[in-house]
Design an enzyme around this catalytic site. Structure first.
Site, PDB file in Angstrom:
ATOM      1  N   GLU A 182      87.841  96.385  57.074  1.00 21.39           N
ATOM      2  CA  GLU A 182      86.304  97.293  58.048  1.00 21.39           C
ATOM      3  C   GLU A 182      85.688  96.545  59.187  1.00 21.39           C
ATOM      4  O   GLU A 182      85.670  95.054  58.718  1.00 21.39           O
ATOM      5  CB  GLU A 182      84.437  97.826  56.415  1.00 21.39           C
ATOM      6  CG  GLU A 182      84.269  97.975  57.519  1.00 21.39           C
ATOM      7  CD  GLU A 182      83.245  98.378  55.978  1.00 21.39           C
ATOM      8  OE1 GLU A 182      82.433  99.122  56.152  1.00 21.39           O
ATOM      9  OE2 GLU A 182      82.692  97.610  55.267  1.00 21.39           O
ATOM     10  N   ALA A 317      80.679  89.390  52.670  1.00 20.75           N
ATOM     11  CA  ALA A 317      80.981  89.943  51.231  1.00 20.75           C
ATOM     12  C   ALA A 317      81.488  91.518  51.930  1.00 20.75           C
ATOM     13  O   ALA A 317      81.455  91.652  52.960  1.00 20.75           O
ATOM     14  CB  ALA A 317      80.111  90.191  49.900  1.00 20.75           C
ATOM     15  N   MET A 318      82.791  91.953  50.550  1.00 18.31           N
ATOM     16  CA  MET A 318      83.357  93.170  51.330  1.00 18.31           C
ATOM     17  C   MET A 318      83.293  94.020  49.666  1.00 18.31           C
ATOM     18  O   MET A 318      83.972  93.211  49.238  1.00 18.31           O
ATOM     19  CB  MET A 318      84.761  92.894  52.008  1.00 18.31           C
ATOM     20  CG  MET A 318      85.241  94.381  52.514  1.00 18.31           C
ATOM     21  SD  MET A 318      84.517  95.606  53.817  1.00 18.31           S
ATOM     22  CE  MET A 318      85.347  96.913  53.193  1.00 18.31           C
ATOM     23  N   GLU A 319      83.498  94.890  50.139  1.00 20.22           N
ATOM     24  CA  GLU A 319      83.100  96.120  49.497  1.00 20.22           C
ATOM     25  C   GLU A 319      84.857  96.722  48.658  1.00 20.22           C
ATOM     26  O   GLU A 319      84.758  98.072  47.564  1.00 20.22           O
ATOM     27  CB  GLU A 319      82.145  96.918  49.183  1.00 20.22           C
ATOM     28  CG  GLU A 319      82.296  98.311  50.040  1.00 20.22           C
ATOM     29  CD  GLU A 319      82.030  98.109  51.845  1.00 20.22           C
ATOM     30  OE1 GLU A 319      81.933  96.869  51.346  1.00 20.22           O
ATOM     31  OE2 GLU A 319      81.545  98.952  52.389  1.00 20.22           O
ATOM     32  N   HIS A 352      74.819  94.275  45.588  1.00 18.93           N
ATOM     33  CA  HIS A 352      74.857  95.098  46.620  1.00 18.93           C
ATOM     34  C   HIS A 352      76.966  95.766  47.059  1.00 18.93           C
ATOM     35  O   HIS A 352      76.657  96.891  47.603  1.00 18.93           O
ATOM     36  CB  HIS A 352      74.978  94.218  47.868  1.00 18.93           C
ATOM     37  CG  HIS A 352      75.309  94.762  49.341  1.00 18.93           C
ATOM     38  ND1 HIS A 352      74.487  94.848  50.125  1.00 18.93           N
ATOM     39  CD2 HIS A 352      76.670  95.170  49.897  1.00 18.93           C
ATOM     40  CE1 HIS A 352      74.854  95.300  51.202  1.00 18.93           C
ATOM     41  NE2 HIS A 352      75.970  95.925  51.241  1.00 18.93           N
ATOM     42  N   GLU A 353      77.106  95.134  46.758  1.00 12.27           N
ATOM     43  CA  GLU A 353      78.883  95.166  46.843  1.00 12.27           C
ATOM     44  C   GLU A 353      79.481  95.941  45.785  1.00 12.27           C
ATOM     45  O   GLU A 353      80.436  97.281  45.662  1.00 12.27           O
ATOM     46  CB  GLU A 353      80.107  94.502  46.704  1.00 12.27           C
ATOM     47  CG  GLU A 353      79.855  93.209  47.820  1.00 12.27           C
ATOM     48  CD  GLU A 353      79.281  93.689  48.943  1.00 12.27           C
ATOM     49  OE1 GLU A 353      79.667  94.535  49.329  1.00 12.27           O
ATOM     50  OE2 GLU A 353      79.326  93.162  49.993  1.00 12.27           O
ATOM     51  N   GLU A 375      75.376 101.328  54.148  1.00 11.63           N
ATOM     52  CA  GLU A 375      74.826  99.534  54.345  1.00 11.63           C
ATOM     53  C   GLU A 375      73.337  99.915  53.701  1.00 11.63           C
ATOM     54  O   GLU A 375      72.787  99.106  53.086  1.00 11.63           O
ATOM     55  CB  GLU A 375      75.243  98.937  55.193  1.00 11.63           C
ATOM     56  CG  GLU A 375      76.312  98.963  55.810  1.00 11.63           C
ATOM     57  CD  GLU A 375      77.236  98.240  54.435  1.00 11.63           C
ATOM     58  OE1 GLU A 375      76.701  97.501  54.034  1.00 11.63           O
ATOM     59  OE2 GLU A 375      78.554  97.606  54.714  1.00 11.63           O
TER      60      GLU A 375
HETATM   61  N1  BES Z   1      81.028  96.334  54.257  1.00 14.72           N
HETATM   62  C1  BES Z   1      80.264  94.872  54.045  1.00 14.72           C
HETATM   63  C2  BES Z   1      80.980  94.109  55.127  1.00 14.72           C
HETATM   64  C3  BES Z   1      81.000  94.627  56.221  1.00 14.72           C
HETATM   65  C4  BES Z   1      80.728  93.457  57.505  1.00 14.72           C
HETATM   66  C5  BES Z   1      82.469  95.197  57.556  1.00 14.72           C
HETATM   67  C6  BES Z   1      80.040  93.780  58.235  1.00 14.72           C
HETATM   68  C7  BES Z   1      82.357  95.326  58.509  1.00 14.72           C
HETATM   69  C8  BES Z   1      81.239  94.375  59.157  1.00 14.72           C
HETATM   70  C9  BES Z   1      79.189  94.532  53.078  1.00 14.72           C
HETATM   71  O1  BES Z   1      79.216  95.486  52.112  1.00 14.72           O
HETATM   72  C10 BES Z   1      78.282  94.209  53.270  1.00 14.72           C
HETATM   73  O2  BES Z   1      76.966  94.058  53.946  1.00 14.72           O
HETATM   74  N2  BES Z   1      78.353  92.587  52.974  1.00 14.72           N
HETATM   75  C11 BES Z   1      77.192  91.576  53.596  1.00 14.72           C
HETATM   76  C12 BES Z   1      76.718  91.240  52.609  1.00 14.72           C
HETATM   77  C13 BES Z   1      76.126  91.307  51.781  1.00 14.72           C
HETATM   78  C14 BES Z   1      75.241  90.847  50.357  1.00 14.72           C
HETATM   79  C15 BES Z   1      74.363  92.496  52.424  1.00 14.72           C
HETATM   80  C16 BES Z   1      77.207  90.928  55.272  1.00 14.72           C
HETATM   81  O3  BES Z   1      78.731  90.527  54.942  1.00 14.72           O
HETATM   82  O4  BES Z   1      76.649  89.919  55.305  1.00 14.72           O
HETATM   83 ZN    ZN Z   2      77.288  96.193  53.002  1.00 16.58          ZN
END
Ligand code: BES
Ligand code: ZN
Length: 942
Positions: A182, A317-319, A352-353, A375
């Site tokens: 992503e 993290a990534m979902e 979150h994930e 998000e």
């Molecule tokens: N989908 C995001 C990961 C992501 C972040 C992909 C930036 C592409 C660009 C994931 O669900 C996410 O939001 N991760 C957060 C942590 C979460 C607990 C808020 C992150 O990686 O900061």
């Molecule tokens: Zn997210």
């Protein structure tokens, strides 16, 4: 086959037509070039000029074979994509980035080759696309198989199919390969239609050595021997999903497994020696999946969910569907070294994930401009899910901070609407920001409160059902929430809500028909946050809404142009001393008034901050609040008190309220027993202190320090150096002791030194109370020997939680040589991993001795940093904002401007550059306006 050789046409096409940024009207497909191949393929030019792919070739199914080699650090693969052709064409255009394409062929439905020649592949590197030419026309209405062979090195950074390593306790380095796609990096791992609305099914096969395991979105259906001592895992075919959610990992990790009530297998994977740190995550993941199954009333559709801690991970993290990936600190809980905040963080990240498995994976936004639908929801669901599954963690105490974070950036002119255009990868990456996450969540909170919990839940369930395995627009969400049930829904008895029922609750505010879309558009399509100014006039409360800006005052010539056209539909709430009722009023005009009665003595607007707006109490209104807090602060809820403090200091920064009024307001805090308002007040003072200590204002700095310590003396003295008590008590203790030692409070320093001595004597084997360990280390790090011992422990520790605390402590040193060494270690990426470099820079910049050092480091190594983290990434943004965030003099502002000027081409693409400038500007004004007031106020307190 070998005869066909390698055919790659790298082509820089010069006469690209059409817009690069708009694809509302897809141009007509390239004209069929007839049945015959053109004379020579080098006469071909790239057939497509847009960033977004043509819509007339739809991928249906991917058969993906991969063979990563963890010794040569490269991979090869083949992909067979079943496509549905909806217009006659000779071209298939899809994404590919950095892949060597060795062969491309097209087969018809009967698996017959369309051509006996290998097909020409044209490259358009700047659009990350390839075009495959078929001499025979692909006919509208038919399906074909597109087969591509490819290969590449495992990526060096954190995107695509990338390499990661870890060290065992015996000092051996082991390698693994993992993915992060992503938003636009699936194309780095295999050629694909890499846009969120090209959903397809995926069947993945991975070849590996027997000493490794492989994981992907789905469970393995079979493993076969394929010669050369290799095994091939074949994964089950996935559900229909977007490319950015595909994932695979090849590693030698160990796991623990449990099963949810509905039979989903949940496993936590970590490197073998961290296996003991996985049990908390397992418990959380099982509980969360059970919770979401019930809350969304839709079963998690896959048979398994793996959660894996990847040693090198850029974000949190990534979902990926069925295989969520995490930074170690976001998943691994070590009872001996993880603090209560670490535990809360892990719980929220998993919440979150896993929320994304529905919001994002099952229903995906149509395009990246609305990433908030993923998000914002996932962030908001963190609160709903953790509150339901772990009530003791008191997660609701943090929700206000999510809203405060949103207010912080939304009150600068550089902010953007939640929904904003984003076309190229750099623009798309920057969509993952405070607006999408925090403002998104905060606006959803307002909406939930407005509609009531029940209607909100039913509305989103309906949205999820209706758009399952599909993509959605904002409008689809509003329609689902406004609840127009289809006849079919009624007949099938699906979860649904009739508009007449909804109106009973949802329209409590409006009392009449309400246009939810019109209301929500003012929050989603318009940037900024309203400032509601209230004035008491007899039995009436007069209301006015303006756009709230922290850098521009009404007296500024810019003011009126910055206000023009801004209007929100604000669901106002308020409470008075006359009753316990929460009153509601929907404000849709610039000025308005409400009848509250003569007898009312105070009114508090925006009850518990369930609304996304700032409130200003004019004409002595703030004095009334100050008096109320002093006389009877529990007349207001802790959320109301916290919000008043926050509002007041926002207004001070904006120049609407004088600093001494703000300081007077928090004068009541000696009576405060709730940790949230207490920390809010303390945090405001701390923010000034951090800024002032970086200026040459020795006298004010000293007096402010003394004031804070004296004012909070009693509560500081109550703290124990232990891990006992409730979550709120533990968090308060951790913050208070950290601040006290930072302000050189002698009893705090003495106690920390003593603990550190014991820790040293134990040779680092003693486990300090987890909530105060960071403070103890940061005091210990002031001595050479302590610092060196900490760095040594950092190097050998197998607890990411402990390493995080030590790294923070190391950055607290007053010795610039040591700080410089840390930055160099971060850049080198061995002892301190690259994944931690941006937070390292941020922490060094926080330290008055490291402030300039960090900024100079960033300027000097800018190109390396951009190369490592990519422009637009979260890391680059946090590096820019982190290093400039505390500048507050006109000279520093000029310096930042000069730097952005020197990297103009990049800076012009970075929102963060504008945010940084706005922010420094705001600090400069703060100093100009408030320094003398603060000086005088402090003198009065002495
Ligand atoms: N989908 C995001 C990961 C992501 C972040 C992909 C930036 C592409 C660009 C994931 O669900 C996410 O939001 N991760 C957060 C942590 C979460 C607990 C808020 C992150 O990686 O900061
Ligand atoms: Zn997210």
């Amino acid at each position: 086959m070998a005869l066909l050789g390698l055919l790659v046409l790298s082509l820089f096409h010069v006469s690209l037509v059409g817009s690069h940024t708009s694809s509302k009207h897809a141009p007509s497909p390239p004209q069929p070039a007839g049945e015959q191949s053109p004379e020579g393929s080098d006469n071909l030019s790239f057939p497509w000029s847009r960033l977004r792919l043509p819509r007339y070739i739809i991928p249906l199914h991917y058969d993906l074979h991969l063979h990563p080699n963890l010794t040569s650090l490269s991979f090869t693969g083949t992909v067979q994509i079943q496509i549905d052709v909806q217009n006659n064409t000779n071209w298939v255009v899809l994404h590919s980035k950095g892949l060597k394409i060795s062969k491309a062929t097209i087969l018809d439905q009967n698996l017959t080759h369309l051509s006996d020649k290998v097909l020409p592949v044209l490259h358009h590197p700047s659009h990350e696309q390839i075009g495959i030419f078929s001499p025979r026309v692909l006919s509208s209405g038919r399906k074909y198989f597109l087969c591509i062979e490819f290969g590449a090195e495992l990526a060096e950074g954190f995107y695509g199919f990338y390499k990661s390593t870890y060290r065992t306790s015996t000092g051996e380095t082991r390698t693994l390969a993992s993915t992060h796609f992503e938003p636009t990096s699936a194309r780095m791992a295999f050629p694909c239609f890499d846009e969120p609305n090209f959903k397809a099914n995926f069947t993945v096969r991975i070849k590996r050595n027997p000493e490794f395991i492989s994981l992907s979105n789905m469970p393995i259906v079979k493993t076969v021997e394929v010669g050369d001592g290799l095994l091939e895992d074949q994964f089950d075919v996935s559900v229909k999903m977007s490319t950015y959610l595909v994932a695979f990992v090849v590693c030698d990790f160990k796991s623990v497994t449990a099963t949810t009530s509905s039979g989903v297998q949940v496993s936590i994977y970590a490197s073998p020696e961290k296996w003991q740190q996985t049990s908390y995550a397992l418990e959380v993941a099982v509980k969360m999946l059970d919770f979401y199954d019930e809350y969304f009333n839709i079963h998690y559709p896959l048979p398994k969910q793996d959660l894996i801690a990847i040693p090198d991970f850029e974000s949190g993290a990534m979902e990926n569907w069925g295989l969520t990936t995490y930074r170690e600190t976001s998943l691994l809980y070590d009872p001996l070294t993880s603090s209560i905040s670490d535990k809360l963080w892990i719980t929220m990240v998993i919440g979150h994930e896993l929320a994304h498995q529905w919001f994002g994976n099952l229903v995906t936004m149509e395009w990246w401009n609305d990433i908030w639908l993923n998000e914002g929801f996932a962030r908001y669901m963190e609160y709903i899910s953790v509150e339901a599954t772990y009530p003791d963690l008191k997660v609701e105490e943090y929700l206000l901070h999510t809203c405060f974070a949103a207010v912080g950036s939304d009150s600068l002119n550089s902010s953007r609407p939640i929904s904003s255009p984003a076309e190229n990868p750099t623009q798309i990456k920057q969509m993952f920001d405070t607006a999408s996450y925090d403002k998104g969540a905060c606006v959803l909170h307002m909406l939930r409160h407005f509609l009531t919990d029940d209607v909100f839940q039913r509305g989103i369930v309906q949205y999820l059902r209706k758009y399952s395995y599909k993509n959605a627009l904002n409008q689809d969400l509003w329609d689902s929430l406004a609840n127009t049930c289809s006849e079919e829904d009624f007949i099938s008895g699906k979860h649904c809500y009739s508009s007449s029922q909804a109106s009973k609750n949802a329209y409590l505010f409006a009392g009449e028909h309400l246009d939810l879309t019109a209301m929500m558009n003012t929050w989603i399509l318009q940037k900024g946050i309203p400032l509601v100014t209230v004035t008491r006039k007899g039995p009436h409360l007069l209301l006015r809404q303006d756009r709230f800006l922290r850098t521009v005052l009404p007296s500024d010539p810019l003011w009126s142009s910055l206000q023009k056209g801004f209007l929100w539909h604000i669901p106002l709430t308020y409470k008075t001393d006359a009753s316990n009722t929460i009153h509601r009023h929907l404000m849709t005009t610039q000025t308005d008034s409400i009848h509250i009665g003569e007898e009312v003595s105070w009114v508090k607007v925006n009850t518990d901050m369930t609304g996304y707006y700032v409130v200003h109490y004019e004409d002595g209104g703030w004095d009334k609040m100050t008096k109320l807090l002093r006389q009877n602060h529990t007349a207001l809820s802790y959320k109301d008190r916290t919000q008043l403090i926050h509002n007041a200091f926002q207004l001070v920064t904006a120049g609407h309220l004088s600093l001494d009024k703000g300081l007077d307001l928090i004068g009541y805090l000696q009576l405060e027993t709730h940790n949230v308002p207490l920390l809010q007040g303390l945090g405001s003072l701390q923010a000034f202190y951090h800024m002032i200590e970086k200026r040459n204002e020795i006298d004010v700095t000293r007096k402010l320090r003394m004031h804070i310590l004296r004012f909070f003396r009693a509560v500081i003295d109550q703290q124990t150096w232990s891990d006992g008590g409730s979550v709120s008590e533990r968090r308060l203790r951790s913050e208070l002791l950290s601040l006290a030692c930072h302000l050189d409070d002698p009893p705090c320093l003495e106690r920390a030194r003593q603990s550190f001595k014991h820790w040293l004597q134990s040779k680092g084997t003693l486990n300090l109370p987890t909530d105060v360990a960071e403070t103890v280390f940061s005091v210990g790090a002031q001595e050479d020997h302590g610092w060196a011992s900490l760095l040594h422990t950092y190097n050998i520790s197998s607890s990411a939680a402990l390493k995080g605390k030590i790294l923070f402590a190391l950055t607290c040193s007053r010795d610039t040589n040591k700080l410089h060494r840390l930055l160099e270690l971060g850049l080198e990426g061995k002892v301190i991993r690259s994944q931690d470099l941006s937070s390292l820079i941020f922490m060094v910049a926080r330290n008055p001795q490291g402030h300039r050092l960090a900024w100079n480091f960033v300027k000097k190594n800018w190109d390396t940093l951009v190369q490592r983290f990519q422009l637009g990434s979260f890391c680059i943004r946090s590096i820019i904002i982190g290093t400039t965030g505390q500048f507050s003099s006109p000279e520093e502002l000029a310096e930042v401007q000069l730097f952005f000027e020197s990297i103009k081409e990049q800076a012009s693409q970075l929102r963060a550059a504008q945010v940084a400038l706005d922010n420094v500007q705001k600090n400069v004004r703060w100093f100009q306006r408030n320094l003398e007031t603060l000086r005088n106020w402090l003198n009065q307190q002495m």
